[in-house]
Motif scaffolding. Structure first.
Motif, short mmCIF file in Angstrom:
data_model
loop_
_atom_site.label_atom_id
_atom_site.label_comp_id
_atom_site.label_asym_id
_atom_site.label_seq_id
_atom_site.Cartn_x
_atom_site.Cartn_y
_atom_site.Cartn_z
N VAL A 72 0.85 -1.19 0.00
CA VAL A 72 0.00 0.00 0.00
C VAL A 72 0.89 1.24 0.00
O VAL A 72 2.03 1.20 0.46
CB VAL A 72 -0.96 0.03 1.21
CG1 VAL A 72 -1.90 -1.16 1.15
CG2 VAL A 72 -0.20 0.05 2.53
N GLN A 73 0.35 2.32 -0.53
CA GLN A 73 1.10 3.56 -0.64
C GLN A 73 0.81 4.48 0.54
O GLN A 73 -0.28 4.46 1.12
CB GLN A 73 0.75 4.28 -1.95
CG GLN A 73 0.98 3.44 -3.19
CD GLN A 73 2.42 3.02 -3.36
OE1 GLN A 73 3.33 3.85 -3.22
NE2 GLN A 73 2.65 1.75 -3.65
N GLN A 74 1.78 5.30 0.89
CA GLN A 74 1.56 6.29 1.93
C GLN A 74 0.66 7.40 1.39
O GLN A 74 0.82 7.85 0.26
CB GLN A 74 2.90 6.88 2.38
CG GLN A 74 3.79 5.89 3.09
CD GLN A 74 5.13 6.49 3.49
OE1 GLN A 74 5.73 7.24 2.74
NE2 GLN A 74 5.60 6.13 4.68
N PRO A 75 -0.32 7.84 2.18
CA PRO A 75 -1.18 8.93 1.73
C PRO A 75 -0.37 10.20 1.46
O PRO A 75 0.69 10.42 2.05
CB PRO A 75 -2.13 9.15 2.93
CG PRO A 75 -2.06 7.87 3.70
CD PRO A 75 -0.67 7.35 3.52
N SER A 83 1.04 1.08 7.48
CA SER A 83 -0.24 0.37 7.59
C SER A 83 -0.35 -0.39 8.90
O SER A 83 0.59 -1.04 9.35
CB SER A 83 -0.39 -0.60 6.41
OG SER A 83 -1.58 -1.38 6.56
N THR A 84 -1.53 -0.33 9.50
CA THR A 84 -1.83 -1.11 10.70
C THR A 84 -2.70 -2.31 10.36
O THR A 84 -3.28 -2.94 11.25
CB THR A 84 -2.53 -0.24 11.76
OG1 THR A 84 -3.71 0.33 11.20
CG2 THR A 84 -1.61 0.86 12.25
N THR A 85 -2.80 -2.65 9.08
CA THR A 85 -3.54 -3.83 8.63
C THR A 85 -2.56 -4.97 8.40
O THR A 85 -1.59 -4.82 7.64
CB THR A 85 -4.29 -3.54 7.32
OG1 THR A 85 -5.22 -2.47 7.55
CG2 THR A 85 -5.05 -4.77 6.85
N ASP A 86 -2.79 -6.10 9.06
CA ASP A 86 -1.90 -7.22 8.85
C ASP A 86 -2.06 -7.76 7.44
O ASP A 86 -3.13 -7.65 6.83
CB ASP A 86 -2.19 -8.32 9.87
CG ASP A 86 -1.06 -9.33 9.96
OD1 ASP A 86 0.09 -8.95 9.66
OD2 ASP A 86 -1.30 -10.49 10.30
N GLY A 87 -0.98 -8.34 6.92
CA GLY A 87 -1.01 -8.84 5.55
C GLY A 87 -0.71 -7.78 4.53
O GLY A 87 -0.89 -8.01 3.32
N GLN A 88 -0.19 -6.61 4.95
CA GLN A 88 0.20 -5.54 4.04
C GLN A 88 1.58 -5.02 4.43
O GLN A 88 2.00 -5.14 5.57
CB GLN A 88 -0.78 -4.36 4.09
CG GLN A 88 -2.17 -4.64 3.59
CD GLN A 88 -3.06 -3.39 3.67
OE1 GLN A 88 -2.71 -2.40 4.32
NE2 GLN A 88 -4.19 -3.45 3.00
N VAL A 89 2.27 -4.43 3.45
CA VAL A 89 3.45 -3.63 3.74
C VAL A 89 3.23 -2.26 3.10
O VAL A 89 2.40 -2.11 2.20
CB VAL A 89 4.75 -4.27 3.21
CG1 VAL A 89 5.04 -5.57 3.95
CG2 VAL A 89 4.68 -4.51 1.72
N THR A 90 3.98 -1.28 3.56
CA THR A 90 3.83 0.09 3.09
C THR A 90 5.08 0.53 2.36
O THR A 90 6.20 0.31 2.85
CB THR A 90 3.59 1.03 4.29
OG1 THR A 90 2.41 0.62 4.99
CG2 THR A 90 3.41 2.47 3.82
N GLN A 91 4.92 1.15 1.19
CA GLN A 91 6.07 1.68 0.48
C GLN A 91 6.47 3.01 1.09
O GLN A 91 5.65 3.91 1.27
CB GLN A 91 5.80 1.86 -1.01
CG GLN A 91 7.05 2.34 -1.77
CD GLN A 91 6.86 2.40 -3.27
OE1 GLN A 91 5.76 2.30 -3.78
NE2 GLN A 91 7.98 2.57 -3.99
#
Length: 218
Positions: A72-75, A83-91
């Motif tokens: 997922v991208q940073q806003p 991200s605080t959603t498990d199963g994701q990483v943040t660029q």
């Protein structure tokens, strides 16, 4: 302006953000970590699942038998977002300014999988239009924070006699030729802020056997 002067100026302007990211992973969040408990899918299936047609937008990261995670991208205007959603990483968009790929995750969520990464493993990056890049992990860096609760802590390399400031750490893991940096924290001795983990992967075409675990040796 010389390159060295420009580099110093840019680093100082981003140091506060990096310092924030060094502590943001340690904030307690009551979210159960699930990770890849259902197993890692075949790469072709994973690639199709994250594509959205957007060229040059990073959408997924894959390491066989370890992880298959959407990115997922940073806003906009929130460069400290993770991200605080498990199963994701943040660029990490700040890394992209230096031509590199930073992947951030809390260590009690997807970041828990980063500790399973090791030198020699292939990392495949998937973009929205289906384009892929292949990297090879060349180094795993583990640092102890000498002042765990301070965003300006110095860091001691757990594998050799070396100490770095926050600014030196930023340069070490996000400057240089095109590469991927995984970043999370290390929970040890009952202290969630005890250390930091960085995993470095370089383009496969540029890797020789001698480069693994030696990219940053100086």
């Amino acid at each position: 302006m010389t390159l060295d002067t420009k580099t110093t100026r840019i680093t100082r302007s981003t140091l506060l953000l990096f310092a924030l990211l060094l502590t943001i992973f340690h904030s307690p969040i009551n979210t159960k970590a699930l990770g890849n408990t259902v197993g890692v899918p075949a790469f072709a299936d994973f690639s199709k699942s994250v594509q959205n047609g957007a060229a040059d937008v990073l959408r997924g990261v894959y390491v066989a038998d370890v992880l298959a995670l959407p990115v997922v991208q940073q806003p906009h205007a929130n460069a400290g977002f993770v991200s605080t959603t498990d199963g994701q990483v943040t660029q990490f968009h700040m890394a992209a300014k230096y031509g590199n790929i930073g992947l951030l995750a809390h260590n009690h969520l997807s970041g828990s999988l980063f500790s399973q990464l090791a030198a020699g493993q292939e990392v495949r990056i998937v973009y929205g239009d289906g384009k892929t890049e292949t990297f090879v992990i060349t180094e795993v860096l583990r640092f102890q924070a000498l002042q765990p609760t301070s965003p300006y802590s110095s860091f001691r390399n757990m594998d050799k006699d070396e100490s770095l400031t926050a600014e030196q750490m930023f340069k070490r893991v996000y400057f240089g030729d095109h590469h991927v940096t995984f970043q999370t924290c290390i929970n040890a001795y009952g202290n969630a802020s005890w250390g930091r983990l960085f995993v470095i992967a370089v383009p496969k075409a540029q890797v020789s056997a001698g480069q693994i675990n030696a990219r940053y040796e100086q």
